[in-house]
Design a protein around this motif. Structure first.
Motif, PDB file in Angstrom:
ATOM      1  N   PHE A   1      78.793  24.218 -31.192  1.00 39.38           N
ATOM      2  CA  PHE A   1      79.068  25.097 -30.069  1.00 39.38           C
ATOM      3  C   PHE A   1      78.759  24.316 -28.815  1.00 39.38           C
ATOM      4  CE2 PHE A   1      78.463  28.386 -33.223  1.00 39.38           C
ATOM      5  CZ  PHE A   1      79.424  29.308 -32.858  1.00 39.38           C
ATOM      6  N   GLU A   2      79.532  24.516 -27.805  1.00 40.54           N
ATOM      7  CA  GLU A   2      79.279  23.855 -26.541  1.00 40.54           C
ATOM      8  C   GLU A   2      78.887  24.940 -25.548  1.00 40.54           C
ATOM      9  OE1 GLU A   2      82.333  21.213 -25.136  1.00 40.54           O
ATOM     10  OE2 GLU A   2      81.921  21.866 -23.102  1.00 40.54           O
ATOM     11  N   LEU A   3      77.673  24.865 -25.064  1.00 44.30           N
ATOM     12  CA  LEU A   3      77.208  25.860 -24.110  1.00 44.30           C
ATOM     13  C   LEU A   3      77.592  25.428 -22.723  1.00 44.30           C
ATOM     14  CD1 LEU A   3      73.643  26.467 -25.522  1.00 44.30           C
ATOM     15  CD2 LEU A   3      75.713  27.761 -25.937  1.00 44.30           C
ATOM     16  N   LYS A   4      78.313  26.307 -22.032  1.00 47.04           N
ATOM     17  CA  LYS A   4      78.716  26.015 -20.664  1.00 47.04           C
ATOM     18  C   LYS A   4      78.411  27.224 -19.808  1.00 47.04           C
ATOM     19  CE  LYS A   4      83.018  25.381 -21.582  1.00 47.04           C
ATOM     20  NZ  LYS A   4      84.429  25.143 -21.458  1.00 47.04           N
ATOM     21  N   PRO A   5      77.327  27.199 -19.054  1.00 43.90           N
ATOM     22  CA  PRO A   5      77.140  28.327 -18.139  1.00 43.90           C
ATOM     23  C   PRO A   5      78.328  28.423 -17.207  1.00 43.90           C
ATOM     24  CG  PRO A   5      75.179  26.988 -18.229  1.00 43.90           C
ATOM     25  CD  PRO A   5      76.260  26.248 -18.975  1.00 43.90           C
ATOM     26  N   ASN A   6      78.826  29.616 -17.030  1.00 38.48           N
ATOM     27  CA  ASN A   6      80.022  29.825 -16.219  1.00 38.48           C
ATOM     28  C   ASN A   6      79.638  30.714 -15.050  1.00 38.48           C
ATOM     29  OD1 ASN A   6      82.613  30.068 -15.314  1.00 38.48           O
ATOM     30  ND2 ASN A   6      83.188  31.615 -16.807  1.00 38.48           N
ATOM     31  N   THR A   7      79.759  30.186 -13.846  1.00 41.34           N
ATOM     32  CA  THR A   7      79.433  30.987 -12.672  1.00 41.34           C
ATOM     33  C   THR A   7      80.616  30.996 -11.731  1.00 41.34           C
ATOM     34  OG1 THR A   7      78.561  29.144 -11.389  1.00 41.34           O
ATOM     35  CG2 THR A   7      77.010  30.289 -12.831  1.00 41.34           C
ATOM     36  N   ARG A   8      80.575  31.888 -10.775  1.00 41.08           N
ATOM     37  CA  ARG A   8      81.656  31.960  -9.790  1.00 41.08           C
ATOM     38  C   ARG A   8      81.658  30.731  -8.909  1.00 41.08           C
ATOM     39  NH1 ARG A   8      79.098  33.566  -4.979  1.00 41.08           N
ATOM     40  NH2 ARG A   8      77.130  34.600  -5.370  1.00 41.08           N
TER      41      ARG A   8
ATOM     42  N   CYS B   1      69.566  31.926 -25.154  1.00 40.52           N
ATOM     43  CA  CYS B   1      70.278  32.231 -26.394  1.00 40.52           C
ATOM     44  C   CYS B   1      69.828  31.322 -27.528  1.00 40.52           C
ATOM     45  CB  CYS B   1      71.787  32.108 -26.194  1.00 40.52           C
ATOM     46  SG  CYS B   1      72.386  30.432 -26.092  1.00 40.52           S
ATOM     47  N   GLU B   2      70.113  31.765 -28.729  1.00 42.02           N
ATOM     48  CA  GLU B   2      69.919  30.975 -29.941  1.00 42.02           C
ATOM     49  C   GLU B   2      71.220  31.025 -30.729  1.00 42.02           C
ATOM     50  OE1 GLU B   2      66.703  32.370 -32.345  1.00 42.02           O
ATOM     51  OE2 GLU B   2      65.189  31.563 -30.988  1.00 42.02           O
TER      52      GLU B   2
ATOM     53  N   SER C   1      72.442  34.874 -30.545  1.00 37.48           N
ATOM     54  CA  SER C   1      71.539  35.905 -30.034  1.00 37.48           C
ATOM     55  C   SER C   1      71.273  35.618 -28.568  1.00 37.48           C
ATOM     56  CB  SER C   1      70.208  35.889 -30.787  1.00 37.48           C
ATOM     57  OG  SER C   1      70.403  36.109 -32.150  1.00 37.48           O
ATOM     58  N   LEU C   2      71.442  36.628 -27.729  1.00 38.36           N
ATOM     59  CA  LEU C   2      71.144  36.503 -26.301  1.00 38.36           C
ATOM     60  C   LEU C   2      70.079  37.515 -25.930  1.00 38.36           C
ATOM     61  CD1 LEU C   2      74.152  35.249 -26.265  1.00 38.36           C
ATOM     62  CD2 LEU C   2      74.062  35.885 -23.884  1.00 38.36           C
ATOM     63  N   ASP C   3      69.062  37.050 -25.209  1.00 37.39           N
ATOM     64  CA  ASP C   3      68.020  37.939 -24.713  1.00 37.39           C
ATOM     65  C   ASP C   3      68.444  38.488 -23.361  1.00 37.39           C
ATOM     66  OD1 ASP C   3      66.465  37.403 -26.925  1.00 37.39           O
ATOM     67  OD2 ASP C   3      65.279  35.849 -25.933  1.00 37.39           O
TER      68      ASP C   3
ATOM     69  N   ASN D   1      67.279  46.713 -28.628  1.00 35.15           N
ATOM     70  CA  ASN D   1      66.009  46.273 -28.034  1.00 35.15           C
ATOM     71  C   ASN D   1      66.171  45.073 -27.104  1.00 35.15           C
ATOM     72  OD1 ASN D   1      64.563  48.284 -29.412  1.00 35.15           O
ATOM     73  ND2 ASN D   1      64.338  46.979 -31.209  1.00 35.15           N
ATOM     74  N   GLY D   2      67.245  45.057 -26.337  1.00 34.30           N
ATOM     75  CA  GLY D   2      67.450  43.995 -25.359  1.00 34.30           C
ATOM     76  C   GLY D   2      67.983  42.689 -25.921  1.00 34.30           C
ATOM     77  N   VAL D   3      68.378  42.681 -27.184  1.00 36.36           N
ATOM     78  CA  VAL D   3      68.915  41.468 -27.810  1.00 36.36           C
ATOM     79  C   VAL D   3      70.346  41.736 -28.264  1.00 36.36           C
ATOM     80  CG1 VAL D   3      68.647  39.783 -29.681  1.00 36.36           C
ATOM     81  CG2 VAL D   3      66.616  40.751 -28.577  1.00 36.36           C
ATOM     82  N   LEU D   4      71.261  40.913 -27.771  1.00 37.12           N
ATOM     83  CA  LEU D   4      72.661  40.987 -28.187  1.00 37.12           C
ATOM     84  C   LEU D   4      72.861  40.024 -29.342  1.00 37.12           C
ATOM     85  CD1 LEU D   4      75.598  41.974 -27.644  1.00 37.12           C
ATOM     86  CD2 LEU D   4      75.848  39.948 -26.202  1.00 37.12           C
ATOM     87  N   GLU D   5      73.362  40.533 -30.460  1.00 38.90           N
ATOM     88  CA  GLU D   5      73.648  39.712 -31.645  1.00 38.90           C
ATOM     89  C   GLU D   5      75.156  39.665 -31.838  1.00 38.90           C
ATOM     90  OE1 GLU D   5      71.769  38.100 -33.976  1.00 38.90           O
ATOM     91  OE2 GLU D   5      69.828  38.616 -33.099  1.00 38.90           O
ATOM     92  N   VAL D   6      75.724  38.473 -31.822  1.00 39.98           N
ATOM     93  CA  VAL D   6      77.155  38.302 -32.061  1.00 39.98           C
ATOM     94  C   VAL D   6      77.308  37.492 -33.343  1.00 39.98           C
ATOM     95  CG1 VAL D   6      79.340  37.449 -31.137  1.00 39.98           C
ATOM     96  CG2 VAL D   6      77.579  38.293 -29.572  1.00 39.98           C
TER      97      VAL D   6
END
Length: 154
Positions: free
Chosen positions: A4-11, A40-41, A52-54, A120-125
């Motif tokens: 996976f390539e993590l790329k923060p994407n902002t305006r 994330c993990e 998983s994103l907090d 509980n504040g954690v997004l699981e995809v």
């Protein structure tokens, strides 16, 4: 192996560097909501990948998930709640504003079967892997073109 390539994407991604620095400088002095990137993990399991994103303090309705051009886009917004007087707050380390994370999907992800849950504040995809494709041996047939020497002799 797939990555996976993590790329923060902002305006701000399309702006030149000096403009980003200038905006960051003035953001320090403003009360405007800013951007943040939730931690994330990413796990690679036998039959699926999981992300998983907090993102505590959000509701399910505040989160958008899309698959577009072989990328998983997760975005949302944590709105600033003005329930206390600014003078009473001694320190605030909470991050408010919009966030966006973009993940390049490996080729073996079944994008039609991606599922998400939020608790509980954690997004699981979960991103199921497709069945492994079978390797197919391709036979090479005889010479298709005349050789250069044959063409020169003619």
């Amino acid at each position: 192996m797939y990555h996976f390539e993590l790329k923060p994407n902002t305006r701000r991604a399309q702006w030149p560097t000096w403009e980003k620095e200038l905006e960051r400088f003035f953001d320090v002095f403003s009360d405007n909501e800013t951007h943040f990137a939730p931690a994330c993990e990413i796990h690679d399991e036998e039959k699926m990948y999981s992300i998983s994103l907090d993102i505590p303090g959000l509701r399910q309705e505040d989160i958008d998930i899309e698959v577009k051009d072989n990328h998983l886009h997760i975005s949302g917004e944590r709105k600033f709640e003005k329930k206390t007087d600014k003078n009473n707050v001694l320190r605030s380390e909470r991050r408010y504003g919009k966030f966006s994370r973009v993940f390049s999907l490996p080729q073996n992800v079944n994008s039609d079967a991606i599922e998400a849950s939020f608790e509980n504040g954690v997004l699981e995809v979960t991103l199921p892997k497709e069945e492994k494709s079978q390797t197919k041996k391709i036979q090479i047939s005889g010479q298709k073109y005349k050789s250069v020497e044959t063409d020169l002799k003619s």
